[in-house]
Scaffold this motif. Structure first.
Motif, short mmCIF file in Angstrom:
data_model
loop_
_atom_site.label_atom_id
_atom_site.label_comp_id
_atom_site.label_asym_id
_atom_site.label_seq_id
_atom_site.Cartn_x
_atom_site.Cartn_y
_atom_site.Cartn_z
N SER A 422 0.84 -1.20 0.00
CA SER A 422 0.00 0.00 0.00
C SER A 422 0.87 1.25 0.00
N VAL A 423 0.27 2.36 -0.43
CA VAL A 423 0.90 3.68 -0.36
C VAL A 423 -0.01 4.57 0.46
N LEU A 424 0.52 5.11 1.55
CA LEU A 424 -0.22 6.02 2.41
C LEU A 424 0.12 7.45 2.00
N VAL A 425 -0.90 8.24 1.72
CA VAL A 425 -0.69 9.62 1.27
C VAL A 425 -1.17 10.57 2.36
N PHE A 426 -0.27 11.42 2.84
CA PHE A 426 -0.58 12.44 3.84
C PHE A 426 -0.50 13.81 3.18
N ASP A 427 -1.35 14.74 3.61
CA ASP A 427 -1.21 16.10 3.10
C ASP A 427 -0.06 16.80 3.82
N ALA A 428 0.20 18.05 3.44
CA ALA A 428 1.36 18.77 3.98
C ALA A 428 1.24 19.05 5.47
N SER A 429 0.03 18.90 6.03
CA SER A 429 -0.15 19.10 7.47
C SER A 429 -0.03 17.80 8.25
N GLY A 430 0.15 16.67 7.57
CA GLY A 430 0.29 15.39 8.24
C GLY A 430 -0.99 14.60 8.36
N LYS A 431 -2.05 15.02 7.68
CA LYS A 431 -3.33 14.30 7.72
C LYS A 431 -3.35 13.23 6.65
N LEU A 432 -3.72 12.00 7.02
CA LEU A 432 -3.84 10.92 6.06
C LEU A 432 -5.05 11.17 5.18
N VAL A 433 -4.83 11.27 3.85
CA VAL A 433 -5.92 11.61 2.94
C VAL A 433 -6.26 10.48 1.98
N LYS A 434 -5.34 9.52 1.79
CA LYS A 434 -5.63 8.45 0.83
C LYS A 434 -4.73 7.24 1.10
N THR A 435 -5.31 6.07 0.91
CA THR A 435 -4.53 4.83 0.93
C THR A 435 -4.71 4.13 -0.40
N LEU A 436 -3.62 3.94 -1.12
CA LEU A 436 -3.64 3.28 -2.42
C LEU A 436 -3.17 1.85 -2.23
N ILE A 437 -3.94 0.91 -2.75
CA ILE A 437 -3.65 -0.51 -2.57
C ILE A 437 -3.17 -1.10 -3.89
N GLY A 438 -2.08 -1.85 -3.83
CA GLY A 438 -1.57 -2.53 -5.01
C GLY A 438 -1.47 -4.03 -4.78
N LYS A 439 -1.16 -4.76 -5.83
CA LYS A 439 -1.03 -6.22 -5.69
C LYS A 439 0.40 -6.62 -5.40
N ASP A 440 1.34 -5.68 -5.52
CA ASP A 440 2.75 -5.96 -5.28
C ASP A 440 3.29 -5.02 -4.21
N LEU A 441 4.59 -5.07 -3.96
CA LEU A 441 5.23 -4.26 -2.94
C LEU A 441 5.51 -2.86 -3.49
N ALA A 442 5.10 -1.83 -2.74
CA ALA A 442 5.35 -0.45 -3.16
C ALA A 442 6.81 -0.11 -2.95
N ARG A 443 7.53 0.22 -4.05
CA ARG A 443 8.99 0.36 -3.95
C ARG A 443 9.52 1.75 -4.22
N ASP A 444 8.86 2.54 -5.05
CA ASP A 444 9.36 3.90 -5.30
C ASP A 444 8.26 4.73 -5.94
N ALA A 445 8.41 6.06 -5.84
CA ALA A 445 7.46 6.99 -6.46
C ALA A 445 8.23 8.17 -7.02
N ALA A 446 7.66 8.77 -8.06
CA ALA A 446 8.23 9.98 -8.67
C ALA A 446 7.07 10.86 -9.12
N PHE A 447 7.33 12.16 -9.21
CA PHE A 447 6.27 13.13 -9.51
C PHE A 447 6.66 13.99 -10.70
N ASP A 448 5.67 14.31 -11.50
CA ASP A 448 5.85 15.25 -12.61
C ASP A 448 4.92 16.43 -12.38
N THR A 449 5.49 17.58 -12.07
CA THR A 449 4.67 18.74 -11.75
C THR A 449 4.01 19.34 -12.98
N GLU A 450 4.59 19.13 -14.17
CA GLU A 450 3.99 19.69 -15.38
C GLU A 450 2.64 19.06 -15.68
N SER A 451 2.55 17.75 -15.54
CA SER A 451 1.30 17.06 -15.85
C SER A 451 0.46 16.78 -14.61
#
Length: 761
Positions: A422-451
């Motif tokens: 799973s990926v736990l997403v917190f907002d900038a204040s530390g509040k948990l806003v979303k939990t994303l569930i996958g079928k495999d192990l969450a290993r890395d993330a990257a962001f593209d601000t343009e899109s």
């Protein structure tokens, strides 16, 4: 006379910078002719878009759909444009790749105050100042233009339009500066939002593997340098694959994966160089190069071409994470639960703090925060970068599995923590806003601000005795604001975690993604593809026989979709493609037999097919008189050779003998000639009307001839009485801007350029 490239049109002699209201006739002509070369608070519903040019230029437009036809301001920015070539920024007819965008909205600006276009020139250009703006560093610009749907020979309801950059009048044949972003105006929206996806939903985003790079040992970490565009790879040795120790920092060409440099050595505890794994990349150096961590306590710096890294060896425990510091020449280093800011020149810790627990962190310099993940204790710690103290602690729910990653979204400050599947997403204040569930192990993330996209790589556990494992990983893409899927999930065969965690790098704009597979010793290059999405579709039309019909459809996609128009004569039960109808605008002259026909455009690219909703054409009989007399007379006279009838699309005039037919003013034009017409017809057709235009259509003696056609073989001449351009059987596709510069005036002359499209039912 148009000036030669590099010569300002102020005449011979020393170049001078024109004043705001003084410009020579030659310069005015050049600016006008530039519209036709020889060869950020905008709309409330703004849809920004970015495009890449042939030489890597980046063009962005703040709003592209639902624009106000009467006029609207849009912000246009660019970077990476050449320092030796001036460009125009304008709204133009989009004639496709490698075709000059023309005509364009706006003409000569004698005072340098045009709102509909902008002229950008290299710094120091003779026209920099009142007439033209200079490029910023790196070939950048940021301008505002006013665009409207119609004007200066351009009608975006009839032809595809784009906001473009193109070389200025001094290099008008240069197509390397052409970058195009399609725009549509309110009222041009599709009849069916997005169109009908035939095989996949319209606008579906895919990522397609296009290459595997195996030139960097066992890849552990990636960084695509924002300035040099080189792909830096931190690597370990992959056993049993080579006779050499593959550890070190690799510099790859991101297009083909060829290694340009391999920095295999870095200073050890004694300062002597030794073979060292590049375990984790901290961040880029200015211009080129990176700072990275090598085991156990090394911090190195290197760039392409270096034989060995420069580096420092820290005291204390093993480095567990690293990130750029708050000042030039510093890095943030975690040694277990201890966070320090280190001077890279000396290895001295300028300040330190010990958090309650953890070993991995993510730095958010824009908000002065460091987020420490303590998966074992189920906690998330916030360190204030100004005071360098622990400011707060939050629960990390469900953190009972394998620690994956912690990353911050630079656009929003959201904290993404990968834990187990799973990926736990917190907002900038530390509040948990979303939990994303996958079928495999969450290993890395990257962001593209343009899109506004977040990319997550999930890795299979690799233990095939576990039913949950299949040895394949997954790449997922999310909208980073809504957390909804933004692309179809992509399977990554063989990407499992037994020999190390996968990592990601994303090119600006998200068009290219790189994913490591340590177990396979490879980096996979992925490119974005998008199935066609209709952005403009035609609506039902009702016309009189002999009138001109123009149907417009546009779609976007990657690769750029092709279009084919289709017609149904049986109420959509069957469809067939129209021969040669492969342009966004389908034009033809309506005839009575087409009443009830249905039309649609089909867009295709490598990843899908999308169609516009079918529209119905209603054709009513003309009432006679000037506008359609030519058609009636031509039909009565027959078509003989196949193109002498009333309609010039398929030559389907009646070849039987018919009654006399007259209509309109026959004061202009001359009779056509032919060999198969009826002897009973009489001349008819208003001057400038849609009379027959073939070379066959009347018998000797003039019976059945038409007057005023003047097209495709007839010898008639076009006049302005008794008809219009819309009724000539011709398509007004564009208006070519011709310039006549008059001193003290600046007269812009428009001439209609017309083209005929065939391929009717």
């Amino acid at each position: 006379m148009t000036p030669t490239p590099g010569t300002p049109p102020t005449g011979p002699g020393r170049p001078r910078r024109p004043g705001p209201r003084r410009l020579s006739a030659a310069a005015v002509a050049a600016l006008l002719i530039a519209a036709v070369p020889a060869g950020a608070a905008m709309s409330a519903g703004a849809t920004p878009k970015t495009a890449t040019g042939p030489e890597g230029q980046k063009l962005s437009v703040s709003a592209t759909t639902g624009l106000d036809p009467a006029g609207e301001k849009v912000r246009v920015t660019g970077k990476g444009y050449g320092p030796k070539s001036g460009i125009y920024v304008a709204l133009c007819k989009d004639n496709g790749a490698n075709r000059v965008p023309s005509p364009c909205l706006g003409g000569a600006d004698m005072g340098g105050g045009s709102k509909t276009s902008q002229w950008i020139v290299p710094p120091g250009d003779p026209y920099e100042g009142d007439l033209a703006l200079p490029f910023g560093p790196g070939g950048t610009f940021d301008v505002e233009i006013e665009i409207r749907s119609k004007g200066d020979g351009l009608d975006c309801a009839e032809v595809p339009c784009s906001v473009v950059t193109r070389a200025d009048h001094r290099a008008s044949g240069d197509r390397t500066q052409d970058v195009r972003i399609p725009v549509t105006f309110a009222g041009q929206g599709p009849g069916e939002p997005g169109g009908e996806g035939v095989d996949v939903p319209a606008g579906t985003v895919f990522y397609k593997p296009v290459a595997d790079f195996t030139s960097a040992g066992k890849p552990l970490d990636l960084l695509l340098h924002p300035e040099s565009k080189k792909l830096y790879v931190g690597a370990d040795n992959l056993p049993d694959t080579a006779d050499v120790d593959e550890r070190g920092l690799y510099v790859l060409n991101p297009e083909d994966g060829k290694a340009e440099s391999w920095i295999s050595q870095a200073p050890g505890p004694t300062g002597e160089p030794r073979a060292s794994t590049a375990a984790r990349i901290s961040g880029p150096l200015p211009g080129d190069g990176v700072v990275y961590n090598y085991p156990l306590r090394g911090v190195g710096s290197a760039k392409a071409g270096d034989k060995a890294a420069s580096g420092i060896w820290l005291a204390g425990s093993t480095i567990t994470d690293i990130a750029p510091g708050t000042a030039v020449g510093t890095v943030l280093v975690a040694q277990g639960a201890k966070l320090s800011e280190i001077a890279t020149a000396t290895g001295t810790a300028t300040r330190s703090v010990t958090v309650p627990g953890g070993s991995r962190f993510a730095a958010d310099h824009a908000r002065g925060a460091v987020w420490f993940s303590d998966v074992a204790a189920g906690k998330l710690h916030l360190v204030d970068l100004v005071s360098f103290t622990v400011a707060d602690t939050f629960d990390l729910p469900g953190a009972d599995g394998m620690a994956g990653f912690i990353r911050t979204d630079p656009a929003t400050g959201a904290v993404w923590v990968g834990v187990n599947r799973s990926v736990l997403v917190f907002d900038a204040s530390g509040k948990l806003v979303k939990t994303l569930i996958g079928k495999d192990l969450a290993r890395d993330a990257a962001f593209d601000t343009e899109s506004g996209r977040a990319f997550v790589v999930w890795q299979d556990g690799g233990d095939l005795s576990d039913p949950a494992n299949d040895n394949d990983g997954t790449l997922t893409v999310y909208d980073s604001a809504t957390f909804t899927p933004a692309a179809k999930d992509l399977s990554l065969p063989g990407n499992q975690s037994q020999l190390g965690a996968a990592s990601l790098a994303v090119a600006p704009g998200g068009a290219t993604v790189f994913v490591t597979s340590p177990a396979e010793g490879k980096i996979t290059r992925l490119t974005r593809q998008v199935s066609p999405l209709v952005t403009q579709a035609p609506a039902d039309r009702s016309v009189k026989a002999g009138e001109e019909v123009a149907l417009t459809a546009r779609a976007e996609g990657t690769p750029e979709p092709s279009v084919r128009w289709q017609v149904s004569t049986d109420g959509s039960q069957t469809w067939r493609e129209l021969d040669g109808a492969t342009e966004p605008v389908l034009t033809f002259t309506a005839k009575s037999a087409q009443d009830g026909y249905r039309y649609r455009a089909e867009f295709r690219n490598d990843v899908g097919t999308t169609r516009t909703a079918p529209i119905t054409l209603t054709v009513t009989e003309a009432t006679g008189g000037g506008e359609n007399g030519g058609q009636n007379g031509g039909a009565a006279g027959g078509d003989g050779g196949g193109d002498g009838g009333g309609d010039s699309g398929d030559g389907s005039g009646d070849t039987s003998s018919g009654p006399n037919s007259t209509g309109g003013d026959a004061s202009a034009g001359t009779s056509g000639t032919g060999d198969g017409g009826s002897s009973a017809g009489t001349s008819g057709g208003a001057s400038g009307s849609s009379g027959s235009s073939g070379s066959a259509g009347s018998s000797a003696g003039g019976a059945g001839s038409t007057v005023g056609g003047g097209v495709e073989g007839s010898s008639g001449t076009e006049t302005t009485s008794g008809g219009s351009l819309a009724a000539t059987g011709l398509t007004v596709i564009s208006a070519t801007l011709l310039a006549a510069a008059l001193l003290g005036g600046g007269l812009l002359i428009h001439r209609r350029a017309r083209r005929r499209t065939t391929g009717l039912a």
